[in-house]
Design a protein around this motif. Structure first.
Motif, PDB file in Angstrom:
ATOM      1  N   GLU A  87      20.009 -30.416  74.158  1.00  0.00           N
ATOM      2  CA  GLU A  87      20.646 -31.655  73.702  1.00  0.00           C
ATOM      3  C   GLU A  87      20.607 -32.718  74.577  1.00  0.00           C
ATOM      4  OE1 GLU A  87      23.738 -28.598  74.766  1.00  0.00           O
ATOM      5  OE2 GLU A  87      21.690 -28.658  73.813  1.00  0.00           O
ATOM      6  N   GLN A  88      20.727 -32.554  76.021  1.00  0.00           N
ATOM      7  CA  GLN A  88      20.532 -33.489  76.843  1.00  0.00           C
ATOM      8  C   GLN A  88      19.446 -34.465  76.786  1.00  0.00           C
ATOM      9  OE1 GLN A  88      21.850 -30.982  80.306  1.00  0.00           O
ATOM     10  NE2 GLN A  88      23.123 -32.817  81.034  1.00  0.00           N
ATOM     11  N   VAL A  89      18.177 -33.563  76.745  1.00  0.00           N
ATOM     12  CA  VAL A  89      16.650 -34.154  76.659  1.00  0.00           C
ATOM     13  C   VAL A  89      16.600 -34.814  75.711  1.00  0.00           C
ATOM     14  CG1 VAL A  89      14.331 -33.429  76.282  1.00  0.00           C
ATOM     15  CG2 VAL A  89      15.833 -32.291  78.044  1.00  0.00           C
ATOM     16  N   SER A  90      17.117 -34.623  74.241  1.00  0.00           N
ATOM     17  CA  SER A  90      17.254 -35.262  72.937  1.00  0.00           C
ATOM     18  C   SER A  90      17.931 -36.497  73.112  1.00  0.00           C
ATOM     19  CB  SER A  90      17.671 -34.438  71.997  1.00  0.00           C
ATOM     20  OG  SER A  90      17.944 -35.136  70.757  1.00  0.00           O
ATOM     21  N   SER A  91      19.137 -36.618  73.648  1.00  0.00           N
ATOM     22  CA  SER A  91      19.871 -37.640  73.998  1.00  0.00           C
ATOM     23  C   SER A  91      19.221 -38.739  74.915  1.00  0.00           C
ATOM     24  CB  SER A  91      21.324 -37.316  74.516  1.00  0.00           C
ATOM     25  OG  SER A  91      22.238 -38.353  74.617  1.00  0.00           O
TER      26      SER A  91
END
Length: 500
Positions: A87-91
């Motif tokens: 989710e950090q990579v996506s954000s």
């Protein structure tokens, strides 16, 4: 041991493959490309480090190797890996960087979407990169940060390592102030970049745009300009600049603005072009296509790359010139780089629809007008296709540089081939001899493909001689030398002129 040079980039400097159930780190197969190029700088220092992120299910896992030591043909260096959750990579990457920054950098305001951006999450990831860089760096090290998804890292590093020499290099265009200032976080980004000692760009236009944006939002002032060398100022080219700012002053700090285009590994491509396996592939391709004239286009699947506009031009070509039916083929290589992103899925769907329509309208059992390739072609095979292709057709609507055009020229050791090149690719100001095209104009696109297909061999060889000379001049070695020179300038506190 602390490092003299710390490179900060989102990708790890090796390939990870699974062999017999074990993850093995393997050196990049080809020395051509930005990662091998940047690793080559480790040979210039006594100790070096690389900062990258790595996907991790549990960022607190005590077994996760935060720092690994690598020894390969580029030397021995450390890699500090930041464990990021999906989710950090996506954000930070897919949303903030690709949905908000990317369209603005490429002047596609209508594609811009900042509503889903989680700015505190972007700051958090950039802070993690900065902390890792500071932990690896000696007090007076060069910390070299790459690309827009790490825009806030310089400002954070300056807080942590006040005496470090901080450099930043943009691998994308930098837009005009009017466009850049669409970003709500514009001042925070610019103040971070202005904490650098060096801010680098491919071409003078992007450097000039950066200086303009900085002046629009801060007290930054241009204190030195330079004339751009003749080899980077072709007459009438959309991206040419006659002069360029080379030094800014901001809050008592001098910032060097550096224009230095990344190049291909020209010598390596030439060697590949002459290798036995590549020659065998050339003969295989020629046997498969017979007497067809081959047009090749290679790009990522992206709305900036002009894939759709090019295919529509090819369809108009076959409508206008029925005498070409059965005599030409377009090999359109469009490789998806960002899966699960709606904008890119839409582009891919359109590419497939237009290609299918062309083959359905004009093709026959004996002849397929378009070969659509949506997976990456091994580099040595690609060189073989370059060798066979009568025309290389590169038509981005906006592109930071575009190395495909230079690769094609380097591969044509036979002196043949024709290059059509968009005026809005950064390399258009470097590659003398291309057929220029405005991809926003149907008339220009139609005329360029006609000119390439109808050009006689004498003119084509004259143009290719110029193209190969330009491609060789602006090769990866020239970029490396330019970067080392500007690092030394920063150490001396002296800004010099644009590299000639």
């Amino acid at each position: 041991m602390k490092s003299d040079l710390v490179i900060v980039y989102h990708r790890e400097p090796y390939e990870e493959v699974e062999i017999d159930g074990q993850i093995v780190r393997r050196e990049n197969k080809s020395p051509n490309g930005i990662v091998p190029t940047m690793k080559s700088f480790f040979g210039q220092v006594s100790s070096g480090s690389w900062i990258a992120w790595k996907l991790a299910e549990d960022t607190a896992n005590p077994d996760f190797e935060r720092v690994v030591t690598i020894e390969d043909s580029y030397g021995k260096y450390r890699v500090s890996r930041l464990p990021l959750r999906a989710e950090q990579v996506s954000s930070f990457y897919h949303v903030s960087s690709k949905e908000a920054f990317w369209p603005i950098l490429h002047s596609f305001k209508e594609k811009y979407n900042y509503d889903p951006v989680d700015w505190p999450a972007f700051r958090e990831v950039n802070w993690a990169f900065a902390e890792a860089a500071a932990a690896e760096a000696d007090d007076d090290a060069v910390i070299w940060i790459h690309d827009y998804n790490l825009w806030l890292v310089p400002g954070y590093v300056r807080q942590l390592k006040p005496n470090a020499k901080i450099a930043f290099f943009h691998h994308t265009p930098f837009p005009s102030a009017d466009l850049f200032n669409v970003l709500p976080w514009r001042e925070e980004i610019l103040r971070s970049l202005l904490s650098c000692d060096i801010v680098g760009f491919h071409i003078p236009r992007y450097a000039a745009n950066f200086a303009s944006a900085a002046r629009s939002l801060t007290s930054a002032d241009v204190t030195a300009n330079a004339k751009v060398g003749e080899e980077m100022t072709p007459v009438g080219t959309a991206l040419s600049e006659r002069t360029v700012p080379i030094r800014l002053e901001h809050e008592g700090r001098e910032v060097i603005i550096h224009s230095n285009p990344v190049g291909t590994n020209f010598d390596y491509i030439e060697e590949c072009a002459s290798a036995e396996d590549v020659q065998a592939k050339v003969e295989e391709i020629r046997a498969e296509i017979g007497d067809l004239s081959l047009i090749i286009s290679v790009a990522r699947t992206d709305y900036t790359k002009g894939n759709i506009e090019q295919l529509e031009t090819y369809e108009r070509l076959l409508e206008r010139r029925p005498e070409l039916h059965g005599k030409i083929r377009l090999m359109h290589v469009s490789v998806g780089a960002n899966r699960n992103m709606t904008a890119y899925e839409e582009v891919q769907r359109s590419i497939e629809e237009i290609s299918g329509r062309i083959n359905g309208r004009f093709g026959s059992f004996e002849w397929q007008p378009v070969s659509l390739i949506s997976t990456a072609i091994p580099f040595r095979d690609l060189i073989a296709y370059y060798r066979v292709a009568d025309v290389c057709w590169i038509t981005p609507l906006c592109d930071g540089l575009n190395l495909v055009a230079s690769e094609y020229c380097a591969a044509r050791t036979d002196g043949a081939g024709r290059l059509i090149l968009s005026e809005f690719a950064g390399c258009a100001i470097l590659l003398n001899g291309a057929i220029p095209v405005n991809p926003f104009s149907h008339a220009s696109m139609n005329s360029a493909i006609d000119q390439a297909l109808d050009m006689d061999d004498e003119e084509a060889r004259g143009r290719m001689a110029l193209l190969r000379k330009s491609s060789k001049r602006f090769d990866v070695g020239a970029w490396t030398r330019g970067q080392l020179e500007v690092f030394e300038e920063a150490r001396r506190g002296v800004a010099e002129t644009v590299r000639a």
